[in-house]
Motif scaffolding. Structure first.
Motif, PDB file in Angstrom:
ATOM      1  N   LYS A 157       1.097  -1.337   0.064  1.00 29.45           N
ATOM      2  CA  LYS A 157      -0.042   0.035   0.016  1.00 29.45           C
ATOM      3  C   LYS A 157       0.945   1.222  -0.148  1.00 29.45           C
ATOM      4  O   LYS A 157       1.687   1.607   1.028  1.00 29.45           O
ATOM      5  CB  LYS A 157      -0.791   0.216   1.224  1.00 29.45           C
ATOM      6  N   VAL A 159       1.416   5.524  -0.583  1.00 22.44           N
ATOM      7  CA  VAL A 159       0.489   6.603  -0.920  1.00 22.44           C
ATOM      8  C   VAL A 159       1.728   7.639  -1.760  1.00 22.44           C
ATOM      9  O   VAL A 159       2.804   7.986  -1.341  1.00 22.44           O
ATOM     10  CB  VAL A 159      -0.035   7.427   0.402  1.00 22.44           C
ATOM     11  N   ASP A 162      -1.051  14.441  -4.316  1.00 19.12           N
ATOM     12  CA  ASP A 162      -1.615  14.503  -5.312  1.00 19.12           C
ATOM     13  C   ASP A 162      -0.734  15.364  -6.395  1.00 19.12           C
ATOM     14  O   ASP A 162      -0.194  16.059  -6.018  1.00 19.12           O
ATOM     15  CB  ASP A 162      -3.057  15.323  -4.923  1.00 19.12           C
ATOM     16  N   ARG A 163      -0.795  15.117  -7.586  1.00 17.68           N
ATOM     17  CA  ARG A 163      -0.120  15.799  -8.448  1.00 17.68           C
ATOM     18  C   ARG A 163      -0.299  17.442  -8.400  1.00 17.68           C
ATOM     19  O   ARG A 163       0.482  17.989  -9.166  1.00 17.68           O
ATOM     20  CB  ARG A 163      -0.559  15.346 -10.129  1.00 17.68           C
ATOM     21  N   THR A 183       0.439   2.615  -9.110  1.00 19.12           N
ATOM     22  CA  THR A 183      -0.882   2.766  -8.512  1.00 19.12           C
ATOM     23  C   THR A 183      -0.799   2.780  -7.159  1.00 19.12           C
ATOM     24  O   THR A 183      -1.056   1.724  -6.535  1.00 19.12           O
ATOM     25  CB  THR A 183      -1.863   1.799  -9.240  1.00 19.12           C
ATOM     26  N   PRO A 184      -1.324   4.016  -6.688  1.00 20.78           N
ATOM     27  CA  PRO A 184      -1.107   4.210  -4.938  1.00 20.78           C
ATOM     28  C   PRO A 184      -2.514   3.772  -4.609  1.00 20.78           C
ATOM     29  O   PRO A 184      -3.498   3.878  -5.185  1.00 20.78           O
ATOM     30  CB  PRO A 184      -0.836   5.683  -4.686  1.00 20.78           C
ATOM     31  N   VAL A 185      -2.695   3.600  -3.341  1.00 22.96           N
ATOM     32  CA  VAL A 185      -3.967   3.654  -2.786  1.00 22.96           C
ATOM     33  C   VAL A 185      -4.713   5.018  -2.355  1.00 22.96           C
ATOM     34  O   VAL A 185      -5.956   4.994  -2.350  1.00 22.96           O
ATOM     35  CB  VAL A 185      -4.133   2.839  -1.406  1.00 22.96           C
ATOM     36  N   SER A 186      -3.804   6.137  -2.513  1.00 27.45           N
ATOM     37  CA  SER A 186      -4.333   7.448  -2.282  1.00 27.45           C
ATOM     38  C   SER A 186      -3.347   8.525  -2.790  1.00 27.45           C
ATOM     39  O   SER A 186      -2.233   8.277  -2.666  1.00 27.45           O
ATOM     40  CB  SER A 186      -4.722   7.496  -1.013  1.00 27.45           C
ATOM     41  N   TYR A 187      -3.960   9.490  -3.405  1.00 25.37           N
ATOM     42  CA  TYR A 187      -3.302  10.669  -3.624  1.00 25.37           C
ATOM     43  C   TYR A 187      -3.526  11.627  -2.623  1.00 25.37           C
ATOM     44  O   TYR A 187      -4.702  12.166  -2.595  1.00 25.37           O
ATOM     45  CB  TYR A 187      -3.505  11.337  -4.990  1.00 25.37           C
ATOM     46  N   GLU A 188      -2.419  11.917  -1.547  1.00 24.27           N
ATOM     47  CA  GLU A 188      -2.788  12.729  -0.643  1.00 24.27           C
ATOM     48  C   GLU A 188      -2.741  14.312  -0.906  1.00 24.27           C
ATOM     49  O   GLU A 188      -1.993  14.638  -1.785  1.00 24.27           O
ATOM     50  CB  GLU A 188      -1.845  12.630   0.726  1.00 24.27           C
ATOM     51  N   GLU A 189      -3.185  15.177   0.218  1.00 24.83           N
ATOM     52  CA  GLU A 189      -3.400  16.460  -0.320  1.00 24.83           C
ATOM     53  C   GLU A 189      -2.128  17.248   0.040  1.00 24.83           C
ATOM     54  O   GLU A 189      -1.928  18.424  -0.427  1.00 24.83           O
ATOM     55  CB  GLU A 189      -4.689  17.450   0.562  1.00 24.83           C
ATOM     56  N   LYS A 197       0.445   8.883   6.878  1.00 23.11           N
ATOM     57  CA  LYS A 197      -0.438   7.622   6.693  1.00 23.11           C
ATOM     58  C   LYS A 197       0.718   6.474   6.906  1.00 23.11           C
ATOM     59  O   LYS A 197       0.177   5.379   7.121  1.00 23.11           O
ATOM     60  CB  LYS A 197      -0.811   7.529   5.164  1.00 23.11           C
ATOM     61  N   GLU A 202      -0.959   3.074   8.416  1.00 22.04           N
ATOM     62  CA  GLU A 202      -1.988   2.660   7.417  1.00 22.04           C
ATOM     63  C   GLU A 202      -1.390   2.444   6.113  1.00 22.04           C
ATOM     64  O   GLU A 202      -2.155   1.631   5.316  1.00 22.04           O
ATOM     65  CB  GLU A 202      -2.977   3.858   7.322  1.00 22.04           C
ATOM     66  N   ALA A 203      -0.532   2.978   5.634  1.00 24.06           N
ATOM     67  CA  ALA A 203       0.519   2.526   4.438  1.00 24.06           C
ATOM     68  C   ALA A 203       1.594   2.223   4.610  1.00 24.06           C
ATOM     69  O   ALA A 203       2.244   2.397   5.576  1.00 24.06           O
ATOM     70  CB  ALA A 203       0.175   4.140   3.444  1.00 24.06           C
ATOM     71  N   ASP A 204       1.958   1.347   3.697  1.00 17.91           N
ATOM     72  CA  ASP A 204       3.453   0.586   3.910  1.00 17.91           C
ATOM     73  C   ASP A 204       4.459   1.555   3.204  1.00 17.91           C
ATOM     74  O   ASP A 204       5.429   1.510   4.076  1.00 17.91           O
ATOM     75  CB  ASP A 204       3.398  -0.672   3.071  1.00 17.91           C
TER      76      ASP A 204
ATOM     77  N   ARG B 132      -5.812   0.238   9.663  1.00 19.95           N
ATOM     78  CA  ARG B 132      -5.162  -0.977   9.840  1.00 19.95           C
ATOM     79  C   ARG B 132      -4.652  -1.604  10.928  1.00 19.95           C
ATOM     80  O   ARG B 132      -4.482  -2.457  11.345  1.00 19.95           O
ATOM     81  CB  ARG B 132      -4.268  -0.982   8.559  1.00 19.95           C
ATOM     82  N   PHE B 150      -8.815   3.897   2.521  1.00 22.79           N
ATOM     83  CA  PHE B 150      -8.550   3.968   1.257  1.00 22.79           C
ATOM     84  C   PHE B 150      -9.414   3.177   0.520  1.00 22.79           C
ATOM     85  O   PHE B 150      -9.299   2.563  -0.777  1.00 22.79           O
ATOM     86  CB  PHE B 150      -6.932   3.260   0.835  1.00 22.79           C
ATOM     87  N   ILE B 228     -11.111  12.662   3.864  1.00 22.52           N
ATOM     88  CA  ILE B 228      -9.909  12.756   3.156  1.00 22.52           C
ATOM     89  C   ILE B 228      -8.824  12.390   4.365  1.00 22.52           C
ATOM     90  O   ILE B 228      -7.777  11.761   3.865  1.00 22.52           O
ATOM     91  CB  ILE B 228      -9.498  14.303   2.676  1.00 22.52           C
ATOM     92  N   ASN B 233      -7.548   9.856  -0.794  1.00 26.02           N
ATOM     93  CA  ASN B 233      -7.958  10.387  -2.035  1.00 26.02           C
ATOM     94  C   ASN B 233      -7.691   9.472  -3.311  1.00 26.02           C
ATOM     95  O   ASN B 233      -6.498   9.644  -3.484  1.00 26.02           O
ATOM     96  CB  ASN B 233      -7.411  11.748  -2.175  1.00 26.02           C
ATOM     97  N   PHE B 234      -8.659   8.577  -4.033  1.00 24.54           N
ATOM     98  CA  PHE B 234      -8.396   8.042  -5.215  1.00 24.54           C
ATOM     99  C   PHE B 234      -9.319   8.311  -6.095  1.00 24.54           C
ATOM    100  O   PHE B 234     -10.242   8.023  -5.799  1.00 24.54           O
ATOM    101  CB  PHE B 234      -7.829   6.523  -4.907  1.00 24.54           C
ATOM    102  N   ARG B 237     -12.600   5.786  -6.636  1.00 27.82           N
ATOM    103  CA  ARG B 237     -12.750   5.008  -5.416  1.00 27.82           C
ATOM    104  C   ARG B 237     -12.995   5.628  -4.197  1.00 27.82           C
ATOM    105  O   ARG B 237     -13.912   5.510  -3.317  1.00 27.82           O
ATOM    106  CB  ARG B 237     -11.616   4.090  -5.232  1.00 27.82           C
ATOM    107  N   TYR B 246     -11.421  20.748  -3.473  1.00 29.93           N
ATOM    108  CA  TYR B 246     -10.025  21.086  -2.669  1.00 29.93           C
ATOM    109  C   TYR B 246      -8.771  20.852  -3.516  1.00 29.93           C
ATOM    110  O   TYR B 246      -7.926  21.863  -3.256  1.00 29.93           O
ATOM    111  CB  TYR B 246      -9.958  20.319  -1.298  1.00 29.93           C
ATOM    112  N   LEU B 247      -8.830  19.895  -4.002  1.00 24.00           N
ATOM    113  CA  LEU B 247      -7.496  19.485  -4.762  1.00 24.00           C
ATOM    114  C   LEU B 247      -7.452  20.428  -6.048  1.00 24.00           C
ATOM    115  O   LEU B 247      -6.310  20.878  -6.315  1.00 24.00           O
ATOM    116  CB  LEU B 247      -7.370  17.848  -5.194  1.00 24.00           C
TER     117      LEU B 247
END
Lengths: 273, 282
Positions: A157, A159, A162-163, A183-189, A197, A202-204, B132, B150, B228, B233-234, B237, B246-247
């Protein structure tokens, strides 16, 4: 699209100019003695500077600039460094709409350009440090992450930022340079929430700045990767045109760029320009 | 927070029938002026959004797949969160309104806590519980291999956490205003308490449930902080409209304005449509 954007910008500039004028007026009346004595010893030196200097700086500079601020106040008794740390974008927006700032240190040339385009910078901004990406993994690196490629596996996992934010843009550049698809599990703000994370397990892994890995201490393990050289982030700094206390602002920038200042910054994980 | 109470009271009063009285002969100036300022204060920012909207590039901005994904996900998740809130929130409201137990005041305070809690705190709390590595989440992970952060389920949970108190408060208010004698009559006629609840109470408080559901749905649709924080944020999903707004604001303020308008339009349409129905019903 263009027309309304221009209209927004124009309105912002007008209100900004008004606010800046007000701020300049009040600053003049309140720190008369400070600017007088400052002018008489324009070289900087030990004495002569006084008053408050407002430094708007990227959030990633929080730790190192706070330390430099203390150092500055020690060197120049009678001065006070007030920081406004935040996302570079919102700081730049604040400055262009007239926030009373003396110095702006941004985490990306793109946000600095917002300020220079609005004609709000005094002189040309200079790059004072650089930041590189690093992989943050769980403490002890249990998944044995050794390279950027290791993150593309399906079991991990990961993260990313975000771009739309600088750390995400940099990560994207590094991945493209490496020819990898991740492919991440999330794009963080932002970079801190990406890092957190991993801190919260929560993420590896997360792709963040080296300075963030350093700041997190033993809560994460850092893994350097060669592709980070393709996505180095420059941090520019500048004195602002409407600076209420320009002399002290100039002296602060000198300290940041001096050998002592660079030592603090490289200690936090930045690299010299 | 006052609206559900008032709705509840109004719904209860329906039986006795005094309709709302109108102020005759015009409102006095000391009330009218602040009232209009209040109205302007609430409406002006929304009007500004309309004025600043990049109308020319709107079609292009709004037809991107990412926007549709986010809107679709927002609607699905808000609806699912409302259903979750109804399934567990209505019984909770019944418990608070009808059953005397020690510490009821405290429980009621705890139930309403998410209303005043910063949503980000809610997200962090959810991570601590269901993450987790969380208090419950680590067992979900090691026993069933279920992780909630997620995931779309995570979005629904985050939204339900923030939105359910609206439903509970609304339904509890309605229950308190509803006459318990109907239920008692049903039980003396041989119905079990559950049958009495299902056949007598539930139809009686239906307007209150509807009002609470609409409020909960609207709150869930606008949820940002907990989502968030807990679900990340994906696109497709976990990226709901508020996250997309926001983004977008970070890099393209015009797109953010356009997205905000979509969310605003959807919210107004649903609130106006449904509010009229349950307001006139009382």
């Amino acid at each position: 699209m263009n027309r309304s954007a221009r209209r927004i910008r124009r309105t912002l500039r007008v209100t900004g100019a008004g606010a800046a004028a007000l701020v300049a007026l009040s600053a003049c009346s309140s720190s008369d003695s400070g600017s007088d004595s400052g002018a008489s010893s324009s070289g900087g030196g030990s004495g002569g500077l006084s008053g408050t200097v407002n430094v708007f700086a990227a959030a990633s500079l929080t730790e190192s600039f706070t330390e430099l601020g203390k150092e500055f106040e020690k060197r120049h008794p009678g001065t006070e460094v007030v920081f406004n740390f935040g996302g570079s974008d919102s700081l730049a927006a604040g400055i262009t709409s007239g926030a009373p700032a003396d110095v702006f240190a941004s985490a990306s040339p793109r946000t600095m350009k917002v300020v220079t385009d609005a004609d709000a910078a005094a002189g040309t901004p200079v790059t004072f440090v650089r930041n590189r990406l690093e992989i943050a993994t769980l403490p002890g690196n249990p998944d044995r992450v050794a390279s950027l490629k290791d993150l593309t596996g399906p079991d991990l996992k990961v993260v990313l930022c975000d771009r739309t934010v600088p750390c995400g843009a940099a990560a994207r550049k590094a991945l493209t340079a490496a020819g990898l698809k991740l492919t991440p599990v999330s794009y963080e703000e932002d970079v801190k929430s990406a890092l957190n994370k991993v801190v919260l397990k929560e993420a590896d892994a997360a792709v963040v700045y080296r300075t963030d890995v350093r700041a997190a201490g033993d809560k994460v393990a850092g893994v350097e990767f060669p592709e980070s050289a393709k996505a180095v982030n420059d941090y520019p700094i500048t004195l602002l045109k409407d600076a209420p206390n320009a002399d002290v602002g100039k002296a602060f920038i000198e300290l940041v760029r001096s050998a002592a200042g660079q030592k603090v910054l490289t200690g936090a994980g930045f690299t010299a320009p | 927070m006052t609206t559900p109470h008032r709705t509840g009271a109004a719904a209860g009063r329906r039986a006795d029938g005094p309709r709302r009285r109108q102020v005759r002969g015009g409102a006095p100036l000391p009330l009218l002026v602040p009232a209009l300022i209040g109205l302007a204060f609430l409406v002006l920012p929304l009007v500004a959004l309309l004025i600043r909207a990049p109308w020319a590039s709107m079609p292009e901005l709004l037809t991107s797949t990412e926007v549709w994904q986010a809107l679709r996900l927002s609607l699905i998740c808000a609806t699912a969160a409302t259903v979750v809130s109804m399934v567990i929130g209505v019984p909770l409201a019944w418990l608070l309104a009808r059953v005397e137990f020690p510490g009821r005041g405290l429980v009621r305070a705890l139930v309403t806590l998410p209303l005043v809690l910063p949503p980000v705190v809610g997200g962090v709390a959810l991570l601590m519980a269901l993450g987790r590595n969380g208090v419950v989440g680590q067992w979900l992970d090691s026993w069933f291999g279920i992780t909630l952060p997620f995931t779309t389920t995570g979005v629904i949970l985050a939204e339900a956490f923030v939105a359910m108190p609206f439903l509970v408060i609304s339904v509890e208010g309605t229950l308190r205003a509803a006459d318990p004698r109907y239920e008692e009559a049903a039980t003396t006629l041989g119905a079990s308490r559950f049958t009495a609840f299902r056949r007598v109470t539930l139809p009686l408080i239906a307007p209150g449930i509807a009002a609470g559901a609409v409020l909960a749905w609207a709150r869930a649709l606008g949820e940002f902080g907990a989502t968030i924080t807990f679900a990340g944020n994906f696109p497709g999903r976990t990226q709901t409209m508020p996250l997309a707004v926001y983004l977008a604001l970070q890099s393209d303020p015009e797109a953010a304005v356009a997205l905000s308008l979509v969310l605003l339009a959807v919210s107004i349409a649903v609130l106006a449509g449904l509010r009229d129905r349950w307001m006139t019903a009382s």
